[in-house]
Design a protein around this motif. Structure first.
Motif, PDB file in Angstrom:
ATOM      1  N   UNK A 194      26.220  13.351  11.371  1.00  0.00           N
ATOM      2  CA  UNK A 194      26.747  13.444  10.018  1.00  0.00           C
ATOM      3  C   UNK A 194      27.980  14.322   9.940  1.00  0.00           C
ATOM      4  N   UNK A 195      28.180  15.173  10.941  1.00  0.00           N
ATOM      5  CA  UNK A 195      29.338  16.054  10.979  1.00  0.00           C
ATOM      6  C   UNK A 195      30.376  15.426  11.893  1.00  0.00           C
ATOM      7  N   UNK A 196      31.629  15.447  11.506  1.00  0.00           N
ATOM      8  CA  UNK A 196      32.676  14.801  12.283  1.00  0.00           C
ATOM      9  C   UNK A 196      32.915  15.505  13.615  1.00  0.00           C
ATOM     10  N   UNK A 197      32.600  16.793  13.715  1.00  0.00           N
ATOM     11  CA  UNK A 197      32.765  17.479  14.985  1.00  0.00           C
ATOM     12  C   UNK A 197      31.527  17.246  15.828  1.00  0.00           C
ATOM     13  N   UNK A 198      31.701  17.193  17.125  1.00  0.00           N
ATOM     14  CA  UNK A 198      30.574  16.884  17.999  1.00  0.00           C
ATOM     15  C   UNK A 198      29.560  18.016  18.032  1.00  0.00           C
ATOM     16  N   UNK A 199      28.284  17.641  18.043  1.00  0.00           N
ATOM     17  CA  UNK A 199      27.220  18.629  18.124  1.00  0.00           C
ATOM     18  C   UNK A 199      26.808  18.855  19.567  1.00  0.00           C
ATOM     19  N   UNK A 200      27.417  18.100  20.498  1.00  0.00           N
ATOM     20  CA  UNK A 200      27.046  18.226  21.898  1.00  0.00           C
ATOM     21  C   UNK A 200      27.345  19.609  22.456  1.00  0.00           C
ATOM     22  N   UNK A 201      28.245  20.350  21.833  1.00  0.00           N
ATOM     23  CA  UNK A 201      28.606  21.674  22.332  1.00  0.00           C
ATOM     24  C   UNK A 201      27.715  22.767  21.753  1.00  0.00           C
ATOM     25  N   UNK A 202      26.824  22.422  20.860  1.00  0.00           N
ATOM     26  CA  UNK A 202      25.931  23.402  20.236  1.00  0.00           C
ATOM     27  C   UNK A 202      24.510  23.108  20.709  1.00  0.00           C
ATOM     28  N   UNK A 203      23.854  24.134  21.212  1.00  0.00           N
ATOM     29  CA  UNK A 203      22.480  23.967  21.664  1.00  0.00           C
ATOM     30  C   UNK A 203      21.602  25.039  21.035  1.00  0.00           C
ATOM     31  N   UNK A 204      20.403  24.647  20.703  1.00  0.00           N
ATOM     32  CA  UNK A 204      19.408  25.614  20.258  1.00  0.00           C
ATOM     33  C   UNK A 204      18.946  26.362  21.502  1.00  0.00           C
ATOM     34  N   UNK A 205      19.057  27.681  21.514  1.00  0.00           N
ATOM     35  CA  UNK A 205      18.633  28.429  22.708  1.00  0.00           C
ATOM     36  C   UNK A 205      17.195  28.082  23.083  1.00  0.00           C
ATOM     37  N   UNK A 206      16.938  28.073  24.364  1.00  0.00           N
ATOM     38  CA  UNK A 206      15.597  27.748  24.847  1.00  0.00           C
ATOM     39  C   UNK A 206      14.625  28.801  24.332  1.00  0.00           C
ATOM     40  N   UNK A 207      13.509  28.347  23.846  1.00  0.00           N
ATOM     41  CA  UNK A 207      12.487  29.238  23.319  1.00  0.00           C
ATOM     42  C   UNK A 207      11.412  28.432  22.627  1.00  0.00           C
ATOM     43  N   UNK A 208      10.778  29.064  21.666  1.00  0.00           N
ATOM     44  CA  UNK A 208       9.662  28.446  20.946  1.00  0.00           C
ATOM     45  C   UNK A 208      10.108  27.985  19.569  1.00  0.00           C
ATOM     46  N   UNK A 209       9.661  26.791  19.211  1.00  0.00           N
ATOM     47  CA  UNK A 209       9.859  26.245  17.869  1.00  0.00           C
ATOM     48  C   UNK A 209       8.492  26.251  17.197  1.00  0.00           C
ATOM     49  N   UNK A 210       8.401  26.905  16.044  1.00  0.00           N
ATOM     50  CA  UNK A 210       7.139  26.979  15.304  1.00  0.00           C
ATOM     51  C   UNK A 210       7.207  26.068  14.082  1.00  0.00           C
ATOM     52  N   UNK A 211       6.120  25.361  13.835  1.00  0.00           N
ATOM     53  CA  UNK A 211       6.036  24.457  12.692  1.00  0.00           C
ATOM     54  C   UNK A 211       4.831  24.858  11.854  1.00  0.00           C
ATOM     55  N   UNK A 212       5.050  25.028  10.540  1.00  0.00           N
ATOM     56  CA  UNK A 212       3.974  25.382   9.608  1.00  0.00           C
ATOM     57  C   UNK A 212       3.791  24.255   8.601  1.00  0.00           C
ATOM     58  N   UNK A 213       2.584  23.700   8.560  1.00  0.00           N
ATOM     59  CA  UNK A 213       2.264  22.663   7.582  1.00  0.00           C
ATOM     60  C   UNK A 213       0.746  22.629   7.420  1.00  0.00           C
ATOM     61  N   UNK A 214       0.298  22.203   6.254  1.00  0.00           N
ATOM     62  CA  UNK A 214      -1.145  22.130   6.009  1.00  0.00           C
ATOM     63  C   UNK A 214      -1.738  20.791   6.431  1.00  0.00           C
ATOM     64  N   UNK A 215      -0.923  19.858   6.900  1.00  0.00           N
ATOM     65  CA  UNK A 215      -1.398  18.531   7.298  1.00  0.00           C
ATOM     66  C   UNK A 215      -1.424  18.409   8.818  1.00  0.00           C
ATOM     67  N   UNK A 216      -2.615  18.126   9.361  1.00  0.00           N
ATOM     68  CA  UNK A 216      -2.740  17.925  10.809  1.00  0.00           C
ATOM     69  C   UNK A 216      -1.881  16.739  11.255  1.00  0.00           C
TER      70      UNK A 216
END
Length: 183
Positions: free
Chosen positions: A35-57
Motif C-alpha cells: 500500500x506504500x509506494x516505497x518498498x517495504x523490503x528494506x524494513x524488517x521486524x527485528x527477530x524476537x517474539x510476537x505476542x497476540x491477545x484475543x479471547x477467541x481460541x
C-alpha cells in the motif's frame, strides 16, 4: 546476425533489406505492490517474539498460522487474558518481545486491550503495540494512537497483508528506532 548500434540496442537485419528487428535492454525501477509506494523490503521486524491477545481460541489459532507465515523467524505466543500477557512482558528479561497485537474487547469485566497497552507503556515496554480489534472507526484509531499505541491491523487479512500492515506501522513509528531498529 545481431549488430550493436549502442550499448543497449541491437539490430537484426531481415533477409529483405527493407526490414529489421530491434532488440533493446531496458532498466526500470521496481515498485512494491504494498500500500506504500516505497518498498517495504528494506524494513524488517527485528527477530524476537510476537505476542497476540484475543479471547477467541479460533482467532489465536488463525493469527498464529498467519504470523508464522508472514514472520517465519519469529516466535509467536498467544494469550487469552491481559494479565497473563502483562506477566510475560514483565518477565521478558532479554526484551525479546518486539510486537504485541491486542484485541480491544476481551469479555465482560476483563481489561480492554487499550488499557493493557497503557500498562505496558508504563513499565517501559518498547516494542510495537498494535490494536487488532473490530473497533477501528476513525475515533477508535485516534484514541489508540493518543494513548501510545502504534496502529491497527485487521485480524481477517491474509498473512501478506498483515505483514505489510505491520511493516508500514513500524516504518511510520520513528520513536521505535532505539528499541526496534529499521534493519
Amino acid at each position: 546476425s545481431l549488430q550493436p548500434s549502442s550499448d543497449d540496442l541491437f539490430i537484426k537485419p531481415s533477409p529483405n533489406a527493407n526490414q529489421a528487428t530491434i532488440f533493446a535492454t531496458l532498466s526500470v525501477p521496481l515498485v512494491s505492490q504494498s500500500t506504500d509506494a516505497t518498498t517495504l523490503d528494506t524494513i524488517n521486524l527485528p527477530i524476537g517474539t510476537i505476542c497476540v491477545l484475543d479471547d477467541s481460541a479460533f482467532v489465536l489459532t488463525m493469527m498464529t498460522r498467519k504470523l508464522q507465515s508472514a514472520f517465519p523467524n519469529h516466535t509467536i505466543k498467544v494469550f487469552g487474558h491481559p494479565d497473563v500477557l502483562y506477566k510475560h512482558i514483565l518477565n521478558d528479561e532479554d526484551s525479546s518481545t518486539v510486537l504485541c497485537l491486542l484485541d480491544e474487547n476481551l469479555g465482560p469485566g476483563i481489561e480492554l486491550g487499550s488499557q493493557l497497552a497503557v500498562r505496558l507503556l508504563r513499565i517501559k515496554y518498547e516494542g510495537l503495540l498494535v490494536s487488532m480489534s473490530a473497533n477501528s472507526s476513525p475515533r477508535d484509531v485516534a484514541y489508540y494512537l493518543q494513548i501510545g499505541m502504534h496502529g491497527t491491523c485487521e485480524k481477517g487479512g491474509t498473512s501478506s497483508k498483515i505483514k505489510d500492515r505491520i511493516l508500514n506501522i513500524l516504518k511510520k513509528n520513528r520513536r521505535m528506532d532505539k528499541s526496534v531498529p529499521l534493519i
